[in-house]
Scaffold this active site. Structure first.
Site, PDB file in Angstrom:
ATOM      1  N   ASP A  81       0.993   5.277  -0.374  1.00 37.69           N
ATOM      2  CA  ASP A  81       0.293   6.398  -0.339  1.00 37.69           C
ATOM      3  C   ASP A  81       0.901   7.286  -1.274  1.00 37.69           C
ATOM      4  O   ASP A  81       2.253   7.723  -1.259  1.00 37.69           O
ATOM      5  CB  ASP A  81       0.473   7.007   1.231  1.00 37.69           C
TER       6      ASP A  81
ATOM      7  N   HIS B 135      -6.195   9.625  -0.655  1.00 34.66           N
ATOM      8  CA  HIS B 135      -6.972   9.773   0.588  1.00 34.66           C
ATOM      9  C   HIS B 135      -6.198  10.159   1.768  1.00 34.66           C
ATOM     10  O   HIS B 135      -6.570  10.430   2.921  1.00 34.66           O
ATOM     11  CB  HIS B 135      -7.469   8.308   1.070  1.00 34.66           C
TER      12      HIS B 135
ATOM     13  N   HIS C 222       1.035  -1.188   0.026  1.00 40.71           N
ATOM     14  CA  HIS C 222      -0.035   0.039   0.104  1.00 40.71           C
ATOM     15  C   HIS C 222       0.762   1.187  -0.073  1.00 40.71           C
ATOM     16  O   HIS C 222       1.498   1.501   1.121  1.00 40.71           O
ATOM     17  CB  HIS C 222      -0.943  -0.109   1.322  1.00 40.71           C
TER      18      HIS C 222
ATOM     19  N   ASP D 230      -7.641   1.665   2.323  1.00 35.19           N
ATOM     20  CA  ASP D 230      -7.003   2.497   3.304  1.00 35.19           C
ATOM     21  C   ASP D 230      -7.999   3.684   3.555  1.00 35.19           C
ATOM     22  O   ASP D 230      -8.286   4.428   4.528  1.00 35.19           O
ATOM     23  CB  ASP D 230      -5.724   3.139   2.969  1.00 35.19           C
TER      24      ASP D 230
END
Length: 991
Positions: free
Chosen positions: A58, A430, A56, A180
């Site tokens: 970001d 996000h 994951h 997420d």
């Protein structure tokens, strides 16, 4: 005679019907080795455990997107995406059984550009064999609470287009993956369904909701994500992952983890295979107890993992080997490398019916006092800048098309829209527009948007020069909301260009900072325009500080044609009357021909609002309050922070029971300027031709010398009997009903009476009863709720002194170079009062005008004699129900067009009907030579898009056939049904 080739047939069809049929990617035929065909075999009589290796990544959070990609600033967080991709590719090549999924195209695109041609071929082979699979595939994994649907569609289109053009059909994701984001919006599910995804997986949902779903085995469900679109158009299978997006406890083998590796040498004293297998079987069987089939999924990875992929894969290889070896002694657990799409395929093959959901997953709480509703408002200045940037991008895209090639290379140099497209795409992440990033990362997002707009200004200037025939230098004033514009402050004669990005004419109120006292204005036809000069308010002088020197504002109304511009000439009168005077008294009322607003003369506050057209009136009081942000107490040590909203009391502090007032009343505008405190002021403003009341609020710097964090709200208290219901939009589209202390899908135990009743408001919210509806249109995403009947509160600004322990590692305490003592934020709320059946006819167009506001450009002096002073890119305005969502250059000879029906079914007696548009009669400067229809994300032909069919438990029959959409447009007539978006690739030539 030899048979015609498919390409020749396509060319003939294009000539005969005007339908474009060329493939979207390099490989129009899907090889038989990727996608669902590449999945490993499972065993019908066993519990199949699908291990999904993933990372994951970001697109900015604790570090900037650049720092994350390169692995810079590891003192903040150890993370380097380029090394992750290097390492994963290397490890996939060592074992054909291994699988990996990748999500964030913004990172992959960068990495791909740096690879040699031989490495690119190697990666293509891995993709074609299904060993490297893309899921989600947007430029980023967007936030769902604070994003507008138009920007989400744009960023998904950008990411998916790159994958399509690079890898063809094998690069097209079949699964949406939002592991997420902090709560999940119904409109996102609707969009994903219309983009062709077969399923959607996420990791976060309310802890009470999860408990109930685990007990009833409803962690996998069918989400019916629209009240208007005919099923299954907006139906999406949705799965809730068992561990968020982390591996099971004890089974993390990344270099960032502390779990022991599998030690499989039996001669070693610390040999642990038996213990690992035993623990794994316990976890697998326990997980299977709360899911519905004999297939379960485990996410084997987490934040920025797999930088040394050998650690993970070496242990996963062993785990699969040793767990499956137990089958020989009776174990019924089968472990395999898998992907979300392979797991989804097995769920589909189970041919079960699934629980049906029709609401959304807000608000999200991960504990009794831990509601993630603060980020709905966090960083309100960035949220507004992102919304303005979206409007600027749509204008840039449109003018790039309407101006033709000259827009990209013209008298003002070479410009591009791509820089702003990428910056806007990253901003949807996000931890971007959500406001949940570190301060230096927020600054980087804003810098990227500003840089992108500079590139687009060249495109806009070139395009307007080509369309108008004038190459006069154009200037942009990005600080008009604080009365700063160097050209208008110093010029005695100038022109104002007003570009309208909406497909219908608009009337817009313009306020320009000036130093003269009287002006004459003429419209494009030379007719005089009514205007007034009013003094700059004390609040505006305070917030702009040294950035401007105007003492007055010139106020007038402009009209702009659809998808076009109007030019207004402004000249200073040498000897004019003084500006409109201000009075230090509260008026009894202000009104125009549509609205009447009354004030309490003793308090200076609003007291009522009346719609003169409908002859309705409500009591309306509005004031400002602040919640004292909790820093933890005996009940819970959870403080308020960037994510979490937790006031320490259900009763907010009133900032002032009285407002000092100053009044300006002219023929163009009436204003009541209110001061509540040195850090809170407001202008109640009514323009002559407006059906909405404007509340322009200015809040900050929030004082913290008392060591108290503050969360500032404005509250509207009315006589409307709302019965604990209120309504908010979902990502700017469909409206959802909310009820205090209630969730549609489980019996809520409310533990935070304020934070637990807050919801995201992206563009509007309303309360209503049988007679009256009060709608509030916002200029950015904000959080709000209806805590009391007849009341609507909206959070405007937050300043907090503690981190909320969700990872960002710093308090939400914003300041800047201009405001070192704390950030000042200014914004607008627009209020409309209508009868409930007709209210949508007012608030939907009003919200669109705020999202896509006119762009003002300025030139010195009068326009040259041959300048074209008015232009529309459309032959005629589109019907009120139709919104032109996208007009952007796709390739040199093609443009991408999206048209949407912007009303819900049964929402409006007038506008909730199907509408037909003729594409050939749409544009004034473009000839449409060919058209073909795409899915929403423009990465598949619409008639080729097929999706898995799923059966909800409430239906007796399965959903309609897999092919759920119409085929290519065989005529130029396009019909839109309520809430439908249709996407077209047009082959065009400039007239």
């Amino acid at each position: 005679m030899a048979a015609l080739s498919p390409r020749l047939v396509a060319a003939v069809l294009c000539l005969l019907t005007g339908v474009l049929t060329f493939p979207l990617g390099p490989d129009s035929e899907r090889p038989a080795t990727c996608g669902y065909e590449s999945c490993h075999a499972t065993k019908a009589n066993m519990l199949n455990v699908h291990l999904v290796p993933h990372t994951h990544d970001d697109v900015g959070w604790l570090k900037t997107v650049d720092q994350y990609f390169y692995g810079d600033r590891n003192d903040i967080q150890h993370a380097g995406v380029q090394y992750i991709l290097d390492s994963v590719v290397d490890q996939l090549l060592k074992n054909p059984d291994r699988r990996f999924i990748y999500v964030e195209t913004a990172f992959f695109y960068r990495w791909w550009k740096q690879q040699s041609s031989s490495m690119q071929q190697t990666v293509k082979q891995l993709v074609n064999e299904g060993r490297l699979e893309f899921v989600n595939g947007g430029w980023c994994m967007s936030d769902e609470a604070t994003t507008h649907y138009s920007a989400v569609i744009d960023q998904m289109t950008m990411g998916l287009r790159f994958l399509n053009e690079t890898f063809g059909a094998c690069g097209r994701p079949r699964v949406a993956w939002h592991i997420d984001p902090f709560g999940h919006a119904r409109e996102h599910a609707s969009m994903f369904a219309q983009m062709g995804y077969d399923g959607f997986f996420f990791g976060r949902l309310d802890y009470q909701d999860r408990d109930r779903r685990m007990r009833s085995k409803e962690q996998e469900l069918l989400w019916r994500a629209s009240d208007s679109l005919t099923p299954p158009m907006a139906d999406l299978f949705t799965g809730i992952l068992p561990n968020g997006y982390n591996p099971p406890t004890g089974f993390c083998w990344d270099q960032l983890c502390d779990d022991p590796p599998i030690r499989d040498d039996p001669d070693l004293e610390d040999y642990n295979v038996d213990d690992v297998v035993k623990r794994f079987l316990v976890i697998a069987n326990s997980q299977a107890m709360v899911y519905k089939t004999n297939h379960i999924i485990m996410t084997m990875g987490s934040d920025f993992q797999y930088e040394n992929a050998n650690l993970w894969y070496k242990n996963l290889d062993k785990l699969i080997l040793y767990v499956n070896a137990k089958q020989a002694s009776g174990s019924r657990v089968n472990v395999l490398y898998s992907t979300p799409s392979c797991y989804l395929q097995e769920l589909h093959r189970a041919n079960l019916s699934w629980a049906l959901k029709t609401d959304d997953f807000f608000p999200y709480a991960d504990g009794a006092h831990d509601f993630w509703t603060g980020f709905f408002t966090s960083r309100p200045a960035l949220k507004r800048y992102e919304r303005i940037s979206n409007s600027n991008l749509q204008t840039c895209n449109q003018l790039e098309v309407l101006g033709g090639p000259a827009s990209r290379k013209g008298p003002f140099g070479e410009g591009d829209s791509q820089t702003l497209k990428k910056a806007m795409a990253v901003a949807q992440h996000h931890d971007a527009v959500s406001g949940t990033e570190k301060q230096h990362v927020a600054n980087d997002y804003a810098r990227r948007l500003a840089q992108g707009w500079q590139h687009c200004q060249v495109v806009v200037s070139n395009s307007l020069a080509a369309l108008s025939g004038s190459s006069a230098e154009r200037f942009y004033c990005d600080n008009l909301n604080i009365s700063v514009c160097p050209l208008t402050e110093s010029s005695k004669k100038f022109s104002v260009g007003v570009y309208n990005p909406l497909a219908r004419p608009v009337s817009w109120s313009v306020r320009l900072p000036v130093n003269g006292t009287a002006y004459v204005i003429s419209d494009p036809k030379g007719k005089p325009v009514d205007c007034e000069v009013v003094p700059v308010s004390r609040a505006t002088r305070g917030v702009r500080r040294s950035r401007g020197f105007a003492v007055n504002e010139l106020v007038f109304q402009v009209q702009a044609p659809p998808l076009g511009y109007s030019t207004y000439s402004v000249s200073l009168l040498q000897d004019g009357p003084p500006p409109a005077p201000t009075h230090h008294r509260t008026p009894t009322a202000i009104q125009n021909k549509f609205l009447r607003v009354t004030f309490d003369p003793d308090t200076g506050l609003l007291s009522s609002l009346s719609n003169l057209e409908t002859e309705q009136s409500i009591k309306l009081t509005q004031n400002f309050y602040w919640y004292n942000a909790s820093d933890g107490n005996s009940e819970s040590n959870q403080p308020s922070g960037a994510y979490i909203f937790r006031p320490n009391s259900s009763t907010p502090f009133i900032i002032s029971e009285f407002a000092k007032t100053e009044t300006v009343q002219t023929s163009v505008v009436q204003e009541v300027r209110q001061w509540f405190a040195p850090w809170v002021s407001q202008v109640v403003r009514l323009y002559a031709d407006s059906r909405a009341l404007e509340l322009e609020w200015t809040v900050g710097p929030l004082p913290i010398d008392d060591s108290l964090g503050k969360e500032v709200i404005t509250r509207l208290d009315t006589s409307i009997k709302s019965s604990e219901f209120f309504y908010t939009d979902s990502n700017g589209r469909e409206m959802l009903q909310r009820k205090k202390d209630f969730r549609p899908t489980w019996n809520l135990k409310q533990t935070e009476p304020i934070a637990g009743n807050y919801y995201p408001i992206n563009s509007r919210a309303f309360i209503k009863d049988d007679v009256d509806q009060l709608t509030v249109v916002t200029d950015r995403s904000q959080g709000g709720g209806s805590i009391h009947n007849g009341s609507l509160e909206i959070m405007l600004h937050r300043r907090l002194l503690h981190d909320d322990a969700r990872g960002v590692g710093e308090p939400l305490n914003e300041f800047s170079r201009i405001f070192p003592e704390g950030l000042v934020v200014r914004g607008r709320l627009l209020l409309s009062l209508d009868r409930p059946p007709a209210a949508a006819d007012t608030h939907r167009p009003l919200a669109q005008e705020v999202v896509l506001q006119p762009l003002l450009t300025f030139t010195h002096g009068d326009p040259s004699p041959n300048t074209r002073l008015e232009f529309s890119g459309l032959q005629a305005a589109l019907p009120p129900a139709v919104h032109l969502l996208t007009l952007t250059q796709w390739d040199p000879d093609t443009v991408l067009l999206r048209l949407e029906h912007q009303f819900q079914s049964q929402e409006s007696k007038v506008n909730s009907q199907p509408v037909t548009v003729n594409l050939q009669k749409l544009f004034s400067t473009l000839d449409v030579l060919g058209v073909s229809e795409l899915n929403l994300s423009a990465n598949q032909w619409r008639d080729e898009m097929t999706r898995m069919a799923w059966t909800p438990q409430t239906d007796k029959m399965t959903s309609p056939p897999l092919k759920t959409f119409r085929g290519h447009s065989s005529t130029w007539e396009v019909t839109l049904k309520p809430m439908e978006i249709r996407t077209f690739l047009l082959r065009v030539s400039v007239r």
